[in-house]
Design an enzyme around this catalytic site. Structure first.
Site, PDB file in Angstrom:
ATOM      1  N   LEU A 227     -15.742  47.058 112.664  1.00  0.00           N
ATOM      2  CA  LEU A 227     -14.780  46.824 113.746  1.00  0.00           C
ATOM      3  C   LEU A 227     -14.887  45.396 114.293  1.00  0.00           C
ATOM      4  CD1 LEU A 227     -12.669  47.861 115.771  1.00  0.00           C
ATOM      5  CD2 LEU A 227     -14.544  48.795 117.155  1.00  0.00           C
TER       6      LEU A 227
ATOM      7  N   TRP B 117     -26.695  50.891 115.686  1.00  0.00           N
ATOM      8  CA  TRP B 117     -27.176  51.373 114.391  1.00  0.00           C
ATOM      9  C   TRP B 117     -26.313  52.584 114.066  1.00  0.00           C
ATOM     10  CZ3 TRP B 117     -32.062  54.417 112.708  1.00  0.00           C
ATOM     11  CH2 TRP B 117     -32.220  54.272 111.311  1.00  0.00           C
TER      12      TRP B 117
ATOM     13  N   TYR C 190     -27.974  60.219 116.341  1.00  0.00           N
ATOM     14  CA  TYR C 190     -26.980  59.148 116.532  1.00  0.00           C
ATOM     15  C   TYR C 190     -26.102  59.466 117.748  1.00  0.00           C
ATOM     16  CZ  TYR C 190     -22.693  56.435 115.775  1.00  0.00           C
ATOM     17  OH  TYR C 190     -21.597  55.612 115.941  1.00  0.00           O
TER      18      TYR C 190
ATOM     19  N   ASP D 207     -30.564  39.820 118.405  1.00  0.00           N
ATOM     20  CA  ASP D 207     -30.917  41.235 118.378  1.00  0.00           C
ATOM     21  C   ASP D 207     -30.796  41.768 119.809  1.00  0.00           C
ATOM     22  OD1 ASP D 207     -32.155  43.706 118.328  1.00  0.00           O
ATOM     23  OD2 ASP D 207     -33.813  43.055 117.043  1.00  0.00           O
TER      24      ASP D 207
HETATM   25  N1  LIG Z   1     -17.500  53.574 112.161  1.00  0.00           N
HETATM   26  C1  LIG Z   1     -17.031  54.613 112.860  1.00  0.00           C
HETATM   27  O1  LIG Z   1     -16.447  55.559 112.312  1.00  0.00           O
HETATM   28  C2  LIG Z   1     -17.170  54.641 114.365  1.00  0.00           C
HETATM   29  C3  LIG Z   1     -16.564  55.688 115.066  1.00  0.00           C
HETATM   30  C4  LIG Z   1     -16.670  55.705 116.457  1.00  0.00           C
HETATM   31  C5  LIG Z   1     -17.385  54.728 117.115  1.00  0.00           C
HETATM   32  N2  LIG Z   1     -17.992  53.734 116.412  1.00  0.00           N
HETATM   33  C6  LIG Z   1     -18.733  52.721 117.177  1.00  0.00           C
HETATM   34  O2  LIG Z   1     -18.045  51.492 117.054  1.00  0.00           O
HETATM   35  C7  LIG Z   1     -18.957  50.402 117.026  1.00  0.00           C
HETATM   36  C8  LIG Z   1     -18.705  49.555 115.800  1.00  0.00           C
HETATM   37  O3  LIG Z   1     -18.868  50.390 114.662  1.00  0.00           O
HETATM   38  P1  LIG Z   1     -18.791  49.810 113.188  1.00  0.00           P
HETATM   39  O4  LIG Z   1     -18.292  50.899 112.321  1.00  0.00           O
HETATM   40  O5  LIG Z   1     -18.110  48.496 113.207  1.00  0.00           O
HETATM   41  O6  LIG Z   1     -20.343  49.631 112.872  1.00  0.00           O
HETATM   42  P2  LIG Z   1     -21.057  48.629 111.858  1.00  0.00           P
HETATM   43  O7  LIG Z   1     -20.135  48.217 110.771  1.00  0.00           O
HETATM   44  O8  LIG Z   1     -22.353  49.277 111.492  1.00  0.00           O
HETATM   45  O9  LIG Z   1     -21.322  47.352 112.775  1.00  0.00           O
HETATM   46  C9  LIG Z   1     -22.329  47.304 113.742  1.00  0.00           C
HETATM   47  C10 LIG Z   1     -22.918  45.914 113.722  1.00  0.00           C
HETATM   48  O10 LIG Z   1     -23.977  45.855 114.684  1.00  0.00           O
HETATM   49  C11 LIG Z   1     -25.064  45.174 114.064  1.00  0.00           C
HETATM   50  N3  LIG Z   1     -26.339  45.522 114.684  1.00  0.00           N
HETATM   51  C12 LIG Z   1     -27.157  46.576 114.396  1.00  0.00           C
HETATM   52  N4  LIG Z   1     -28.260  46.522 115.146  1.00  0.00           N
HETATM   53  C13 LIG Z   1     -28.144  45.425 115.936  1.00  0.00           C
HETATM   54  C14 LIG Z   1     -28.991  44.825 116.897  1.00  0.00           C
HETATM   55  N5  LIG Z   1     -30.172  45.354 117.232  1.00  0.00           N
HETATM   56  N6  LIG Z   1     -28.568  43.688 117.511  1.00  0.00           N
HETATM   57  C15 LIG Z   1     -27.385  43.131 117.188  1.00  0.00           C
HETATM   58  N7  LIG Z   1     -26.548  43.645 116.275  1.00  0.00           N
HETATM   59  C16 LIG Z   1     -26.929  44.784 115.648  1.00  0.00           C
HETATM   60  C17 LIG Z   1     -25.005  45.618 112.618  1.00  0.00           C
HETATM   61  O11 LIG Z   1     -25.774  44.762 111.794  1.00  0.00           O
HETATM   62  P3  LIG Z   1     -26.425  45.374 110.435  1.00  0.00           P
HETATM   63  O12 LIG Z   1     -25.271  45.762 109.569  1.00  0.00           O
HETATM   64  O13 LIG Z   1     -27.249  44.234 109.927  1.00  0.00           O
HETATM   65  O14 LIG Z   1     -27.238  46.575 110.862  1.00  0.00           O
HETATM   66  C18 LIG Z   1     -23.512  45.542 112.358  1.00  0.00           C
HETATM   67  O15 LIG Z   1     -23.104  44.255 111.964  1.00  0.00           O
HETATM   68  C19 LIG Z   1     -20.357  51.017 117.075  1.00  0.00           C
HETATM   69  O16 LIG Z   1     -20.821  50.952 118.404  1.00  0.00           O
HETATM   70  C20 LIG Z   1     -20.139  52.463 116.654  1.00  0.00           C
HETATM   71  O17 LIG Z   1     -21.092  53.322 117.261  1.00  0.00           O
HETATM   72  C21 LIG Z   1     -17.892  53.659 115.041  1.00  0.00           C
END
Ligand SMILES: NC(=O)c1ccc[n+]([C@@H]2O[C@H](COP(=O)([O-])OP(=O)(O)OC[C@H]3O[C@@H](n4cnc5c(N)ncnc54)[C@H](OP(=O)(O)O)[C@@H]3O)[C@@H](O)[C@H]2O)c1
Length: 277
Positions: free
Chosen positions: A12, A61, A125, A36
């Site tokens: 996202l 995460w 999670y 981080d």
């Molecule tokens: N994907 C879904 O279906 C979904 C649905 C509902 C809500 N969400 C929420 O929407 C948000 C974005 O989701 P997404 O799908 O874009 O997730 P994503 O692709 O996993 O992106 C999350 C990013 O945060 C980074 N990250 C992890 N640990 C971190 C830390 N300690 N400090 C700084 N950055 C860190 C990750 O890096 P690494 O890749 O290196 O770990 C990754 O680049 C999240 O909060 C998720 O809970 C997602």
């Protein structure tokens, strides 16, 4: 607006940074390894230094099965990291948009979940993201909590690209048919996130593409639209045997967004077609 996006290189985050910049906003992105969010002191200090009008806190995460095996890391990133961001935002007095998830619910309801329905996460999670929500609510006054579901698009692994690839390589794929949700194109979420951030209509919002489908129905639509010659076969959650429990019903009623902004997002089938181009 000066915008800070955490998790800016994720699925996202990549879309959001690009679209905010296209709207003329000034955007700074944080992600691993550069920043981080679990480093509480540094996170608070750097929020002060950057001085954003709004923080979009997306960093998390998101490996649902991984979180089940390492509860400490899940809580550290999704709860403690969020608390740090919320503290920094509150001290500065800026707005905070926190991304949360359908997985805060247990999925046992027979109708779509409303913003004020009682959460009951089934997985580590889901619990860690709910604790993130609570940290935001308790710490930062000018906040928006946005729950979305089943995101695809942007960068990195996502369900649509996985099914598209498998359908080219295999003549048969099995997909879970007893979990129902609202597939949502990350790009469609960016405009509402921007609109919220420009407003003072603080609170909790469910924002997804309209309609619902099981993972099986979603996969069948992807295969149909890509024209692949592959049979999609339904399987049960039990057959799939994943470590973390998932809600059977993940559909979120977009009640508050509809009431306060007068619209809902387009049907998931239309968004999928646009994504597949
Ligand atoms: N994907 C879904 O279906 C979904 C649905 C509902 C809500 N969400 C929420 O929407 C948000 C974005 O989701 P997404 O799908 O874009 O997730 P994503 O692709 O996993 O992106 C999350 C990013 O945060 C980074 N990250 C992890 N640990 C971190 C830390 N300690 N400090 C700084 N950055 C860190 C990750 O890096 P690494 O890749 O290196 O770990 C990754 O680049 C999240 O909060 C998720 O809970 C997602």
């Amino acid at each position: 607006m000066r915008c800070l996006v955490t998790g800016s290189r994720g699925l996202l985050g990549t879309e959001l940074v690009e679209r905010l910049r296209a709207k003329g906003e000034e955007v700074l992105g944080w992600d691993l390894p550069g920043h981080d969010v679990t480093d509480v002191g540094r996170t608070i200090n750097r929020i002060h230094k950057v001085g954003p009008d709004v923080v979009f806190h997306l960093a998390a995460w998101t490996d649902v099965d991984g979180c089940e095996k390492d509860q400490g890391k899940a809580m550290s990133v999704n709860f403690q990291g969020t608390w740090a961001v919320a503290l920094g935002a509150e001290e500065l007095g800026c707005k905070l948009v926190y991304m949360s998830t359908d997985y805060v619910f247990d999925g046992r309801k027979k109708r779509p979940y409303r913003e004020n329905d009682k959460p009951g996460p089934l997985s580590v999670y889901g619990r860690s993201k709910l604790m993130g929500e609570q940290a935001v609510t308790r710490t930062c006054k000018r906040h928006f909590i946005v729950r979305s579901s089943w995101l695809y698009g942007g960068r990195g692994r996502n369900f649509v690209d996985t099914i598209r690839r498998k359908a080219k390589e295999q003549d048969r794929i099995e997909v879970v048919d007893d979990q129902v949700g609202s597939p949502t194109w990350a790009a469609d979420l960016c405009q509402p996130l921007h609109e919220l951030a420009q407003s003072d209509k603080f609170g909790t919002y469910h924002i997804t593409n309209s309609g619902q489908a099981s993972w099986f129905e979603f996969a069948r639509e992807i295969v149909k639209l890509t024209g692949a010659d592959c049979e999609v076969v339904p399987q049960t959650t039990e057959q799939a045997g994943r470590p973390a429990a998932r809600p059977a019903l993940s559909v979120l009623e977009n009640r508050n967004f509809k009431r306060r902004f007068g619209r809902v997002l387009r049907p998931w089938q239309d968004a999928l077609q646009a994504y597949l181009g």
